[in-house]
Structures are given as C-alpha cells and as structure tokens.
Design a protein around this motif. Sequence first.
Motif, PDB file in Angstrom:
ATOM      1  N   HIS A   1      43.261  41.859  26.066  1.00 32.32           N
ATOM      2  CA  HIS A   1      43.466  42.619  24.824  1.00 32.32           C
ATOM      3  C   HIS A   1      42.517  42.189  23.710  1.00 32.32           C
ATOM      4  O   HIS A   1      42.597  42.684  22.593  1.00 32.32           O
ATOM      5  N   ASP A   2      41.614  41.266  24.010  1.00 29.23           N
ATOM      6  CA  ASP A   2      40.580  40.879  23.055  1.00 29.23           C
ATOM      7  C   ASP A   2      39.476  40.172  23.839  1.00 29.23           C
ATOM      8  O   ASP A   2      39.552  40.028  25.071  1.00 29.23           O
TER       9      ASP A   2
ATOM     10  N   GLU B   1      38.559  43.187  16.692  1.00 27.61           N
ATOM     11  CA  GLU B   1      38.952  41.985  15.962  1.00 27.61           C
ATOM     12  C   GLU B   1      38.110  41.802  14.714  1.00 27.61           C
ATOM     13  O   GLU B   1      38.620  41.438  13.640  1.00 27.61           O
TER      14      GLU B   1
ATOM     15  N   PHE C   1      34.152  44.651  23.033  1.00 31.85           N
ATOM     16  CA  PHE C   1      35.525  44.160  22.995  1.00 31.85           C
ATOM     17  C   PHE C   1      35.791  43.222  21.827  1.00 31.85           C
ATOM     18  O   PHE C   1      36.955  42.940  21.516  1.00 31.85           O
ATOM     19  N   VAL C   2      34.743  42.749  21.154  1.00 33.45           N
ATOM     20  CA  VAL C   2      34.958  41.911  19.981  1.00 33.45           C
ATOM     21  C   VAL C   2      35.057  42.751  18.705  1.00 33.45           C
ATOM     22  O   VAL C   2      35.549  42.288  17.680  1.00 33.45           O
TER      23      VAL C   2
ATOM     24  N   THR D   1      42.910  46.338  16.630  1.00 30.48           N
ATOM     25  CA  THR D   1      43.338  45.764  17.901  1.00 30.48           C
ATOM     26  C   THR D   1      42.772  46.581  19.052  1.00 30.48           C
ATOM     27  O   THR D   1      42.510  47.778  18.920  1.00 30.48           O
ATOM     28  N   LEU D   2      42.596  45.925  20.162  1.00 30.72           N
ATOM     29  CA  LEU D   2      42.132  46.570  21.383  1.00 30.72           C
ATOM     30  C   LEU D   2      43.357  46.967  22.204  1.00 30.72           C
ATOM     31  O   LEU D   2      44.281  46.165  22.355  1.00 30.72           O
TER      32      LEU D   2
END
Length: 350
Positions: free
Chosen positions: A133-134, A204, A200-201, A209-210
């Motif tokens: 998720h991150d 954040e 994916f960063v 949120t991912l």
Amino acid sequence: MKTIYFNKNFSVTGAQIEAVNLEGRFSTLASHSDPENTMMLSANRNVTEPRGLLGSAYVDWLLDTVRQERPEVFIVGKEAGAVAERRAEFVALGVQLLTVADAPTLRHLDRKDEFLSAWDTSTLPIPAWTTFHDLNTFEAGVSELRAHPDFLPGVTRLCVKPARGIYAAGFRVLTEGRDLDSFLKGELYQMSMGEARRLFVQPEQEGGTLPTMLLMHTLEGAERSVDCVAWNGRLAAAVVRRKLPDGGPQLIEDRPDLLEAARKIASTYRLSGIFNFQTKDAQLPGGERVANMLEINGRASGGLRYSMAAGINFASLAARLALGELDPDDAPRPRTGIRVAEVKTARVLE
C-alpha cells in the motif's frame, strides 16, 4: 413471450441480446444511459436510464422499471451488489433476479486480496503473491517474492495490479528495462522497477494514499478464460478458451480439470447466472504445465463472444434455468477443439 431484462452493462451485453433475439425463445428489454449503445440498438424494447444514478437511487429506478415493464427475468449488470442487497423487493414483483451471487459474495470476489487469501488451493493452485500500500511495503513485497522457493532468478518476473479493478486496468509486468524502450515498442502492460518506485511513492509525497495493490509472480504459460453458467450452485455449462499469441483467435478446449474447477466454484460460492474465471499456466520443474487460478469475475467476461461461438447462448440458458424450464444437468454442451475469432461489424444509426 417472456422477457429478459438487461440493465446498463459492458459492451458484450449487446452480443448476448442479439443471440437471445436470434434464438427467438425470449423477448429482450434493455436500459442504458446512452440511447445509441449497442444494448439499446439490439434489444426488442429499451428504456433510457437517467445519467449519474448510483446506489440506492439507481436501485429504486430499477424497481420502478421492473414494475412498469414486467420482465420475467432480470440479468443484472450495473450495481449488482446494491441490487442483490434488495433482492426481496425484486422477487416481490415476480421477476427472477440474476445477480450471480449475494452481496457479500460479490464483494468478496471483487476484492482480489480477500479472495486469494481464502481460496482453496486444492481446487487450483495460485501464484505466489502479497499486497502493498506504499513504497516501503512494495519494496518488502519484492524482497519476499524474490526469496520465495518458486522464484527463478532471471526467469520469474513480478507483476502488479489493483486489488479491485476490471479487465487489465492497472496491470503491469515489472521489468528492469527502460520505460522509453517499452513505450516506443508499444508494450502497454510493462513498467520498469524504477518507474514503479516513482509511481508508488507519489501518493505519500502528495498526502494521499495508494489503494491496496497486489504483487505477484508472473506466470509465463498459456492464459485461459472460462465462461460459465450456473443455477443455485450447480454448474450448467462452461466454455474453456485459451488465448493464443498476438491477440488473435482463441482455442475452445476440452479441459475436464477446469470443468471440475468450475463445478467447485459454482457450488462453493452458490452462484446463479453468468460468471467467469481466469487461469494461467505455471511450469513445474519436471516440465509439466499446471493451470493456476488468477481471479473469479461475478459477471460475464469481455470475451464472452468467443465462448458464444462454441454454441452456448449464455443469457438464454441462464434465463431458462432461472424459470425452471431446464435442469442444469440437461444444458447443452459446447463444441470443443475449434478456433474462434471475433469479427466486428458496423451499423448505420437512424
């Protein structure tokens, strides 16, 4: 003549409606927010849906439509989960409702991480997988899957996809190559590890949120899609189609092992209506190829036209089962050992 109602759904629904009309056993009714959608053009009668309705308001509209149009069977597309939660209201109107499963089961199948966690691997194995998720959990997942016993350095690749999604939205095979090279070659479903880390960063960094993502071993063998019809947990028909290279024709196969898997799926989840599951082959150390489960879709697949060409009229069969006109054991069997192709046509609109 009894009527099958199809509400707003994916484009393949138009082909289902045309097949029902051609058979001549049922009349067809369609609703969609686009009056020129193929569903609307194909059906014997149609009703234009209000744009933007969702959830309870949309279900209220569907109830009013069923009350006015009086179809005997309703094959649900849009908002199937919300409709399933209010099944009793539709049944009270005298319509046989086909939502494939109850609302909790539809939610379970839709959430691929929950589905894979609960899947019985005695039916079919599944590839090694985890969630992230991150960026930190992505890196941890990469390390975990590369240390897995099934991982072969230089051979096994990793892939990502959202835990919730349809078709290939968000699916990417991770590579060590350059993204520009993939872009220029038209490789739509590949992404470098470097680009994945940058992507994916971002949530954040931007205070967001991912969504829950899946990270999996990529299986390199043949991919199959199995289109099925069931009633009250009993499988009536299943068509196994192998996707051939380069997106061309597909091969309709005789696969008793996948038919048995289809029976177990229908029984386990108590399915009624048209559903689909996807498999891909893994190669064992001895060279044997074994189908692995990827996902179950509580709906008709986008490639249902291929399976219809094998002689199964999916929507009509589902309606006959729901009306008690046919027992699942007496359903027709598909042709196998044939190659099928989709031929698109154009139509002049009035």
